[in-house]
Design a protein around this motif. Structure first.
Motif, mmCIF file in Angstrom:
data_model
loop_
_atom_site.group_PDB
_atom_site.id
_atom_site.type_symbol
_atom_site.label_atom_id
_atom_site.label_comp_id
_atom_site.label_asym_id
_atom_site.label_seq_id
_atom_site.Cartn_x
_atom_site.Cartn_y
_atom_site.Cartn_z
ATOM 1 N N GLY A 46 0.790 -1.225 0.000
ATOM 2 C CA GLY A 46 0.000 0.000 0.000
ATOM 3 C C GLY A 46 0.821 1.273 0.000
ATOM 4 O O GLY A 46 0.275 2.379 -0.020
ATOM 5 N N LEU A 47 2.150 1.143 0.034
ATOM 6 C CA LEU A 47 3.036 2.308 0.066
ATOM 7 C C LEU A 47 3.619 2.544 -1.319
ATOM 8 O O LEU A 47 4.296 1.677 -1.885
ATOM 9 C CB LEU A 47 4.159 2.087 1.068
ATOM 10 C CG LEU A 47 5.083 3.270 1.342
ATOM 11 C CD1 LEU A 47 4.329 4.378 2.059
ATOM 12 C CD2 LEU A 47 6.279 2.827 2.173
ATOM 13 N N LEU A 48 3.348 3.718 -1.875
ATOM 14 C CA LEU A 48 3.851 4.086 -3.193
ATOM 15 C C LEU A 48 5.212 4.753 -3.048
ATOM 16 O O LEU A 48 5.372 5.689 -2.262
ATOM 17 C CB LEU A 48 2.873 5.041 -3.878
ATOM 18 C CG LEU A 48 3.205 5.494 -5.310
ATOM 19 C CD1 LEU A 48 3.196 4.298 -6.261
ATOM 20 C CD2 LEU A 48 2.215 6.549 -5.775
ATOM 21 N N VAL A 49 6.193 4.259 -3.775
ATOM 22 C CA VAL A 49 7.557 4.787 -3.720
ATOM 23 C C VAL A 49 7.882 5.413 -5.068
ATOM 24 O O VAL A 49 8.010 4.713 -6.071
ATOM 25 C CB VAL A 49 8.577 3.683 -3.390
ATOM 26 C CG1 VAL A 49 9.986 4.274 -3.292
ATOM 27 C CG2 VAL A 49 8.201 2.964 -2.099
ATOM 28 N N ILE A 56 13.365 10.898 -3.063
ATOM 29 C CA ILE A 56 12.349 9.845 -3.063
ATOM 30 C C ILE A 56 11.115 10.333 -2.321
ATOM 31 O O ILE A 56 11.220 10.959 -1.259
ATOM 32 C CB ILE A 56 12.893 8.570 -2.401
ATOM 33 C CG1 ILE A 56 14.036 7.969 -3.232
ATOM 34 C CG2 ILE A 56 11.789 7.529 -2.237
ATOM 35 C CD1 ILE A 56 14.706 6.776 -2.600
ATOM 36 N N PHE A 57 9.950 10.047 -2.885
ATOM 37 C CA PHE A 57 8.679 10.461 -2.291
ATOM 38 C C PHE A 57 7.864 9.220 -1.925
ATOM 39 O O PHE A 57 7.691 8.310 -2.743
ATOM 40 C CB PHE A 57 7.890 11.325 -3.279
ATOM 41 C CG PHE A 57 6.588 11.842 -2.738
ATOM 42 C CD1 PHE A 57 6.569 12.822 -1.756
ATOM 43 C CD2 PHE A 57 5.379 11.348 -3.214
ATOM 44 C CE1 PHE A 57 5.370 13.309 -1.261
ATOM 45 C CE2 PHE A 57 4.182 11.826 -2.718
ATOM 46 C CZ PHE A 57 4.177 12.809 -1.742
ATOM 47 N N LEU A 58 7.379 9.175 -0.691
ATOM 48 C CA LEU A 58 6.565 8.060 -0.215
ATOM 49 C C LEU A 58 5.153 8.543 0.084
ATOM 50 O O LEU A 58 4.979 9.560 0.759
ATOM 51 C CB LEU A 58 7.157 7.459 1.066
ATOM 52 C CG LEU A 58 8.612 6.988 1.043
ATOM 53 C CD1 LEU A 58 8.998 6.447 2.412
ATOM 54 C CD2 LEU A 58 8.823 5.923 -0.017
ATOM 55 N N CYS A 59 4.158 7.832 -0.405
ATOM 56 C CA CYS A 59 2.773 8.188 -0.072
ATOM 57 C C CYS A 59 1.874 6.955 -0.169
ATOM 58 O O CYS A 59 2.269 5.915 -0.699
ATOM 59 C CB CYS A 59 2.258 9.311 -0.969
ATOM 60 S SG CYS A 59 1.872 8.819 -2.650
ATOM 61 N N GLN A 60 0.671 7.088 0.358
ATOM 62 C CA GLN A 60 -0.309 5.998 0.347
ATOM 63 C C GLN A 60 -1.618 6.477 -0.274
ATOM 64 O O GLN A 60 -2.693 6.188 0.242
ATOM 65 C CB GLN A 60 -0.541 5.491 1.778
ATOM 66 C CG GLN A 60 0.660 4.805 2.403
ATOM 67 C CD GLN A 60 0.473 4.525 3.881
ATOM 68 O OE1 GLN A 60 0.609 5.428 4.703
ATOM 69 N NE2 GLN A 60 0.170 3.291 4.225
ATOM 70 N N SER A 61 -1.523 7.197 -1.379
ATOM 71 C CA SER A 61 -2.703 7.774 -2.010
ATOM 72 C C SER A 61 -3.706 6.704 -2.444
ATOM 73 O O SER A 61 -4.919 6.871 -2.272
ATOM 74 C CB SER A 61 -2.290 8.628 -3.212
ATOM 75 O OG SER A 61 -1.497 7.890 -4.117
ATOM 76 N N LYS A 62 -3.216 5.605 -2.985
ATOM 77 C CA LYS A 62 -4.114 4.530 -3.429
ATOM 78 C C LYS A 62 -4.847 3.909 -2.232
ATOM 79 O O LYS A 62 -6.056 3.691 -2.276
ATOM 80 C CB LYS A 62 -3.312 3.459 -4.164
ATOM 81 C CG LYS A 62 -4.149 2.332 -4.768
ATOM 82 C CD LYS A 62 -3.274 1.394 -5.588
ATOM 83 C CE LYS A 62 -4.106 0.279 -6.233
ATOM 84 N NZ LYS A 62 -4.666 -0.647 -5.225
ATOM 85 N N ASN A 154 -2.769 13.181 -1.933
ATOM 86 C CA ASN A 154 -1.454 12.984 -2.541
ATOM 87 C C ASN A 154 -0.303 13.478 -1.670
ATOM 88 O O ASN A 154 0.835 13.566 -2.137
ATOM 89 C CB ASN A 154 -1.392 13.695 -3.903
ATOM 90 C CG ASN A 154 -2.366 13.096 -4.900
ATOM 91 O OD1 ASN A 154 -2.492 11.873 -5.004
ATOM 92 N ND2 ASN A 154 -3.077 13.941 -5.635
ATOM 93 N N VAL A 155 -0.590 13.771 -0.429
ATOM 94 C CA VAL A 155 0.456 14.223 0.491
ATOM 95 C C VAL A 155 1.218 13.012 1.035
ATOM 96 O O VAL A 155 0.632 11.968 1.304
ATOM 97 C CB VAL A 155 -0.156 15.045 1.644
ATOM 98 C CG1 VAL A 155 0.843 15.249 2.769
ATOM 99 C CG2 VAL A 155 -0.645 16.391 1.127
ATOM 100 N N GLY A 156 2.521 13.166 1.171
ATOM 101 C CA GLY A 156 3.345 12.087 1.695
ATOM 102 C C GLY A 156 4.667 12.626 2.217
ATOM 103 O O GLY A 156 4.821 13.824 2.455
ATOM 104 N N LEU A 157 5.636 11.742 2.378
ATOM 105 C CA LEU A 157 6.938 12.117 2.925
ATOM 106 C C LEU A 157 7.971 12.302 1.820
ATOM 107 O O LEU A 157 8.119 11.440 0.951
ATOM 108 C CB LEU A 157 7.414 11.034 3.895
ATOM 109 C CG LEU A 157 6.664 10.949 5.231
ATOM 110 C CD1 LEU A 157 7.055 9.683 5.974
ATOM 111 C CD2 LEU A 157 6.949 12.176 6.081
#
Length: 324
Positions: A46-49, A56-62, A154-157
């Motif tokens: 579930g983590l998009l890389v 590198i951007f990490l998020c869980q938008s899906k 779409n916010v993430g780290l």
């Protein structure tokens, strides 16, 4: 051989400092097991890389969108923050009960989302305290978090590639913030350069008698995490000696320097002087920081919109559209 290997059931992530080491690891694994490789990491649990030009951007938008669908919040309105700064939440004994299974399911989903969304950590943990007997007011507060997520899907780290390698910790607390037992909440976070690598929001185990005590306990937790992170970084060949621990309470700083127990602080348990011992050993140094620059402020209490946005941006919790 490889620097790090992560295994979950039959999925494996591995990485190394050199491509040749990765190739050797793949060859060794295929010699023992049936295994297929799918290339560079892009999606895991579930983590998009997303690998971008400068980091590198990490998020869980899906995963976030799946939560909206699961709890029928796809067309909900948007909120500016996960929780209003004036939020008052207690057991609400006279309130109307809600489906416990549904409430717990929502909390579980949100807790998993905090892997890439530290900005909702405090609000989710606060709502999680009422899972035993949830009321409509609690469910409304949890749905407010979804409304905030609706506008920040779409916010993430963000982890920039050329960030300087220095570790720094931030510690803060909310004195007697829990309305049920008057226990305080600790909030800490740690940054490696400008990259957020560790964070937590946790209610303290005992009732504190002063703001100095709650801040001292929170700083002690921050120090313990610093020691663990230093060991992890040492495994990567990064030796860090004295780490800065930023605190906005001068009493805490004085306690770490003064061995004499004054009457106003002698009630603080001896076990909490773990922090002072490590300051004396040179493992970390507690430094004062103005409250307006305290980045851990987002973890022990709800913040007003402008303050919330400032801290969120400083922690590198960004929208993917604003990253090149």
């Amino acid at each position: 051989m490889t620097d790090r290997i992560k295994i979950y059931v039959d999925d494996i992530i591995f990485g190394a400092t050199q491509d040749s080491l990765c190739e050797e690891f793949v060859a060794a694994m295929k010699g023992e097991f049936e295994m297929s490789t799918i290339g560079e990491l892009s999606f895991f649990l579930g983590l998009l890389v997303k690998k971008k030009k400068y980091g590198i951007f990490l998020c869980q938008s899906k995963y976030c969108k799946e939560i909206f669908k699961k709890f029928e919040m796809e067309s909900c309105k948007e909120a500016n923050t996960p929780m209003p700064s004036s939020c008052y939440m207690d057991a609400d004994a006279a309130g109307k009960g809600v489906n416990q299974t549904k409430y717990r399911g929502l909390i579980d989903s949100l807790l998993y989302l905090t892997a890439s969304r530290p900005d909702i950590m405090f609000a989710v943990c606060l709502c999680a305290r009422y899972q035993a007997n949830p009321k409509e007011s609690h469910f409304k507060a949890a749905k407010r978090i979804l409304e905030y997520l609706k506008g920040t899907t779409n916010v993430g780290l963000w982890y920039p590639s050329h960030s300087p390698i220095h570790l720094i910790g931030y510690s803060d607390s909310d004195f007697a913030g829990c309305k049920l037992d008057r226990k305080s909440t600790s909030g800490t976070c740690h940054l490696l350069g400008s990259s957020l690598i560790s964070w937590h929001s946790k209610k303290q185990a005992c009732v504190a008698l002063s703001t100095a005590e709650v801040e001292y306990i929170a700083a002690g937790s921050c120090c313990a995490q610093i020691l663990w992170l230093k060991q992890q970084l040492a495994d990567f060949g990064l030796k860090i000696s004295k780490v800065l621990l930023m605190c906005d309470n001068t009493s805490v700083i004085n306690l770490t320097k003064n061995q004499i127990q004054h009457s106003r602080t002698k009630h603080i348990e001896i076990r909490h002087h773990f922090l002072r011992d490590h300051v004396n050993n040179g493992d970390c140094e507690v430094m004062f920081i103005e409250t307006k620059l305290q980045l851990a402020d987002i973890f022990p209490k709800p913040l007003p919109k402008e303050r919330f946005f400032f801290v969120r941006n400083e922690l590198g919790i960004l929208d993917s559209q604003n990253i090149s």
